[in-house]
Design a protein around this motif. Structure first.
Motif, PDB file in Angstrom:
ATOM      1  N   SER A 198      42.934  22.566 -59.684  1.00 14.59           N
ATOM      2  CA  SER A 198      41.477  22.589 -59.620  1.00 14.59           C
ATOM      3  C   SER A 198      40.983  23.890 -60.227  1.00 14.59           C
ATOM      4  CB  SER A 198      41.010  22.468 -58.161  1.00 14.59           C
ATOM      5  OG  SER A 198      39.613  22.652 -58.080  1.00 14.59           O
TER       6      SER A 198
ATOM      7  N   TRP B 198      37.275  14.591 -60.705  1.00 16.74           N
ATOM      8  CA  TRP B 198      37.312  14.682 -59.253  1.00 16.74           C
ATOM      9  C   TRP B 198      36.293  13.684 -58.681  1.00 16.74           C
ATOM     10  CZ3 TRP B 198      41.203  17.281 -57.247  1.00 16.74           C
ATOM     11  CH2 TRP B 198      41.751  18.368 -57.947  1.00 16.74           C
TER      12      TRP B 198
ATOM     13  N   GLU C 296      35.451  14.785 -52.883  1.00 12.05           N
ATOM     14  CA  GLU C 296      36.901  14.947 -52.765  1.00 12.05           C
ATOM     15  C   GLU C 296      37.273  16.418 -52.576  1.00 12.05           C
ATOM     16  OE1 GLU C 296      40.944  14.055 -55.440  1.00 12.05           O
ATOM     17  OE2 GLU C 296      38.932  13.554 -56.206  1.00 12.05           O
TER      18      GLU C 296
ATOM     19  N   ARG D  70      39.233  19.516 -53.281  1.00 11.35           N
ATOM     20  CA  ARG D  70      39.977  19.923 -54.472  1.00 11.35           C
ATOM     21  C   ARG D  70      41.220  20.718 -54.064  1.00 11.35           C
ATOM     22  NH1 ARG D  70      35.835  21.181 -59.439  1.00 11.35           N
ATOM     23  NH2 ARG D  70      34.523  19.328 -59.185  1.00 11.35           N
TER      24      ARG D  70
END
Length: 232
Positions: A95, A120, A124, A126
């Motif tokens: 990420s 993403w 969500e 990361r």
């Protein structure tokens, strides 16, 4: 499509064949006729096989959060310099701050491939995950290298007046955006020219951006900005 849970799946299958990697055949027994299973065996060939098995290992890193793109690039460079051909295989998803796509990478030895793929999901969490399989890998070294990539509290906020390094000349501007396209800051210059009004600082260090000094700010306003516009 790419699924996070698939990132480390190769580990179990690869572990079954790692003994034959690197062209050596760690589990071949070296031709002696006593393939004993006794760990106390003092056969030289048996000890050699155990030693090789100990040298091959894996390191898995999981980090909930985002990292700096600029520092991530340094991490991969330092990792490959440190281990290079000792890395039998590696794979992961990272990420990156300021990017809506995860950075997905994989490689064998010095052959590295990576790109921003997929997206993403909304809401969500990361999570950065990667796994390395290789010979004589030091977990602490890998952890220390990766820890340098993690984002930290920034020195400047939106609207702050700063000086940014453009073609080795510090020119005045204001922070216009934070974590823009993987760069820490986007700066709107006080005195734009035909090259544009924005530049980017990839890292939050004085090499790229620093607090504005009032005297320099006044001089720049009077003289204009002769520097070319580019990401710095």
């Amino acid at each position: 499509s790419f699924k996070l849970e698939k990132v480390l799946e190769f580990k179990a299958d690869f572990a079954k064949t790692e003994k034959s990697d690197n062209g050596h055949g760690h589990g071949h027994g070296h031709g002696h006729h006593n393939d004993c299973e006794d760990e106390g065996c003092d056969h030289i060939d048996h000890q050699h096989k155990h030693e090789h098995n100990k040298l091959v290992g894996s390191i898995s890193i999981v980090y909930e959060g985002s990292v700096s793109l600029f520092k991530l690039d340094n991490f991969f460079s330092e990792l490959l310099q440190a281990y290079g051909d000792q890395l039998y295989r590696y794979k992961g998803v990272i990420s990156v701050a300021g990017k809506n796509q995860p950075f997905i990478f994989n490689g064998v030895h010095m052959n590295f491939e990576g790109d921003f793929l997929s997206k993403w999901k909304e809401g969500e969490t990361r999570v950065s995950r990667f796994c390395l399989i290789g010979r004589e890998l030091d977990r602490k070294i890998v952890e220390d290298l990766f820890s340098k990539c993690k984002t930290e509290a920034l020195r400047f906020k939106l609207g702050d007046e700063v000086q940014v390094n453009v073609d080795d000349v510090y020119v005045p501007g204001k922070v216009d955006s934070i974590w823009d396209e993987g760069c820490v800051y986007r700066i709107k210059l006080d005195n734009p020219d035909e090259d544009g009004e924005f530049v980017w600082a990839p890292d939050d260090t004085e090499q790229y951006i620093k607090q504005r000094e009032e005297s320099i700010s006044m001089e720049a306003s009077m003289e204009g900005n002769p520097s070319k516009k580019q990401k710095v």
